[in-house]
Design an enzyme around this catalytic site. Structure first.
Site, PDB file in Angstrom:
ATOM      1  N   HIS A  34       0.931  -0.973  -0.293  1.00 12.44           N
ATOM      2  CA  HIS A  34      -0.494  -0.124   0.080  1.00 12.44           C
ATOM      3  C   HIS A  34       1.035   1.016   0.065  1.00 12.44           C
ATOM      4  O   HIS A  34       0.678   2.045  -0.747  1.00 12.44           O
ATOM      5  CB  HIS A  34      -0.866  -0.093   1.081  1.00 12.44           C
ATOM      6  CG  HIS A  34      -1.817  -0.786   1.555  1.00 12.44           C
ATOM      7  ND1 HIS A  34      -2.300  -2.129   2.679  1.00 12.44           N
ATOM      8  CD2 HIS A  34      -2.848  -1.473   0.660  1.00 12.44           C
ATOM      9  CE1 HIS A  34      -2.427  -2.843   2.393  1.00 12.44           C
ATOM     10  NE2 HIS A  34      -3.700  -2.734   1.092  1.00 12.44           N
ATOM     11  N   LYS A  58     -16.974  -7.594   6.276  1.00 11.83           N
ATOM     12  CA  LYS A  58     -15.263  -8.283   6.003  1.00 11.83           C
ATOM     13  C   LYS A  58     -15.274  -7.435   8.651  1.00 11.83           C
ATOM     14  O   LYS A  58     -16.065  -6.815   8.738  1.00 11.83           O
ATOM     15  CB  LYS A  58     -14.567  -7.667   5.946  1.00 11.83           C
ATOM     16  CG  LYS A  58     -13.915  -7.765   4.425  1.00 11.83           C
ATOM     17  CD  LYS A  58     -12.462  -6.733   4.327  1.00 11.83           C
ATOM     18  CE  LYS A  58     -12.396  -7.344   2.786  1.00 11.83           C
ATOM     19  NZ  LYS A  58     -11.236  -6.992   2.531  1.00 11.83           N
ATOM     20  N   ARG A 107      -2.888  -6.109  -8.194  1.00 11.90           N
ATOM     21  CA  ARG A 107      -1.265  -7.194  -8.174  1.00 11.90           C
ATOM     22  C   ARG A 107      -1.637  -8.075  -9.109  1.00 11.90           C
ATOM     23  O   ARG A 107      -0.917  -7.231 -10.316  1.00 11.90           O
ATOM     24  CB  ARG A 107      -1.580  -7.759  -6.387  1.00 11.90           C
ATOM     25  CG  ARG A 107      -1.025  -6.976  -5.924  1.00 11.90           C
ATOM     26  CD  ARG A 107      -0.932  -7.233  -4.212  1.00 11.90           C
ATOM     27  NE  ARG A 107      -2.640  -8.050  -4.014  1.00 11.90           N
ATOM     28  CZ  ARG A 107      -3.674  -6.607  -3.523  1.00 11.90           C
ATOM     29  NH1 ARG A 107      -3.304  -7.893  -2.444  1.00 11.90           N
ATOM     30  NH2 ARG A 107      -4.785  -7.325  -3.409  1.00 11.90           N
ATOM     31  N   SER A 145      -2.676  -7.619   3.174  1.00  8.58           N
ATOM     32  CA  SER A 145      -2.581  -7.359   4.484  1.00  8.58           C
ATOM     33  C   SER A 145      -3.180  -8.925   5.180  1.00  8.58           C
ATOM     34  O   SER A 145      -2.668  -9.021   6.214  1.00  8.58           O
ATOM     35  CB  SER A 145      -4.186  -6.584   4.353  1.00  8.58           C
ATOM     36  OG  SER A 145      -3.981  -5.316   4.097  1.00  8.58           O
TER      37      SER A 145
HETATM   38  P1  ADP Z   1      -9.933  -3.343   0.043  1.00  7.26           P
HETATM   39  O1  ADP Z   1     -10.409  -4.530   1.022  1.00  7.26           O
HETATM   40  O2  ADP Z   1     -10.539  -2.084  -0.252  1.00  7.26           O
HETATM   41  O3  ADP Z   1      -9.117  -4.674  -1.378  1.00  7.26           O
HETATM   42  P2  ADP Z   1      -7.282  -4.242   0.460  1.00  7.26           P
HETATM   43  O4  ADP Z   1      -6.429  -2.749   2.008  1.00  7.26           O
HETATM   44  O5  ADP Z   1      -7.298  -5.295   0.518  1.00  7.26           O
HETATM   45  O6  ADP Z   1      -8.202  -3.083   0.527  1.00  7.26           O
HETATM   46  O7  ADP Z   1      -6.891  -2.537  -0.895  1.00  7.26           O
HETATM   47  C1  ADP Z   1      -7.260  -1.447  -0.946  1.00  7.26           C
HETATM   48  C2  ADP Z   1      -5.859  -1.601  -2.691  1.00  7.26           C
HETATM   49  O8  ADP Z   1      -4.919  -1.801  -2.850  1.00  7.26           O
HETATM   50  C3  ADP Z   1      -6.712  -2.274  -3.296  1.00  7.26           C
HETATM   51  O9  ADP Z   1      -6.855  -1.851  -4.610  1.00  7.26           O
HETATM   52  C4  ADP Z   1      -5.538  -3.266  -3.626  1.00  7.26           C
HETATM   53  O10 ADP Z   1      -5.347  -4.080  -4.725  1.00  7.26           O
HETATM   54  C5  ADP Z   1      -4.402  -2.381  -3.122  1.00  7.26           C
HETATM   55  N1  ADP Z   1      -2.475  -2.953  -2.944  1.00  7.26           N
HETATM   56  C6  ADP Z   1      -3.126  -3.905  -1.755  1.00  7.26           C
HETATM   57  N2  ADP Z   1      -2.009  -5.039  -1.668  1.00  7.26           N
HETATM   58  C7  ADP Z   1      -1.270  -4.244  -2.689  1.00  7.26           C
HETATM   59  C8  ADP Z   1      -0.104  -4.344  -3.319  1.00  7.26           C
HETATM   60  N3  ADP Z   1       0.751  -5.128  -2.732  1.00  7.26           N
HETATM   61  N4  ADP Z   1       0.380  -3.998  -4.050  1.00  7.26           N
HETATM   62  C9  ADP Z   1      -0.414  -3.605  -4.619  1.00  7.26           C
HETATM   63  N5  ADP Z   1      -1.362  -2.174  -4.821  1.00  7.26           N
HETATM   64  C10 ADP Z   1      -2.048  -3.187  -4.066  1.00  7.26           C
END
Ligand code: ADP
Length: 179
Positions: A34, A58, A107, A145
């Site tokens: 992130h 969630k 990703r 996460s």
């Molecule tokens: P959500 O539950 O909305 O998917 P996340 O916190 O999991 O929330 O992710 C928020 C955004 O960040 C999403 O667009 C996700 O694809 C992106 N994201 C999460 N991890 C990574 C990573 N390692 N590299 C690039 N983008 C990421």
């Protein structure tokens, strides 16, 4: 900036519309993946509102307040970043913030379907707000996460995957009171 001029001369929109973008997500907790997206976006957008979404479907490990605090600590040194939280429709929130776009990270191919569906639905709701995708840096392509929580839960070392305040917070959540 050159990229901004190009984007907006093609669509005919005004250059001033680009500066504020919202990066919504669960951030349960923020990872270096992130953070990499936020850092790179800060070179393109004047203001990024990183906003924790209260997702009723969630069951998060960290409370909203904890996630906001970890985001604030982790992004304190990145220019133009504000941290916030919201519930309800993302598009309504984005409008209420006078932002012109949503930022998301991509990703593997597996992200594409969900992100495509969400961006298309948001476009249906409001065609004026665009979703902008940043491709993950290859070294964070595996990072989520959920993976971080799994590793931390079983005492694995997550120090290279998350900011220091997050690894401390994970330690506190999972192993506090253990002897
Ligand atoms: P959500 O539950 O909305 O998917 P996340 O916190 O999991 O929330 O992710 C928020 C955004 O960040 C999403 O667009 C996700 O694809 C992106 N994201 C999460 N991890 C990574 C990573 N390692 N590299 C690039 N983008 C990421």
């Amino acid at each position: 900036m050159v990229i901004q001029n190009l984007l907006f001369s093609k669509t005919g929109r005004k250059f001033e519309m680009l500066p504020r973008i919202v990066y919504p997500g669960s951030f349960d907790p923020i990872t270096n993946g992130h953070l990499n997206i936020i850092e790179r976006a800060s070179n393109v957008f004047d203001e990024i509102i990183v906003s924790v979404f209260r997702n009723p479907s969630k069951d998060p490990l960290f409370t909203m307040d904890e996630r906001v605090e970890l985001l604030e600590k982790s992004t304190a040194d990145i220019k133009g970043v504000k941290v916030d939280s919201f519930s309800g429709l993302t598009m309504q929130y984005v409008k209420s913030k006078n932002a012109s776009a949503i930022l998301r990270g991509l990703r593997a191919v597996s992200d594409f379907e969900g992100e495509f569906q969400m961006a298309s639905m948001n476009r249906e709701l409001d065609g004026d707000i665009e979703t902008v995708f940043f491709m993950t840096d290859a070294k964070y392509a595996f990072l989520s996460s959920s993976v971080v929580k799994e590793v931390a839960q079983f005492n694995g070392d997550v120090s290279s995957l998350v900011p220091e305040c997050v690894s401390d917070a994970l330690e506190e959540k999972y192993h506090k009171g253990e002897f």
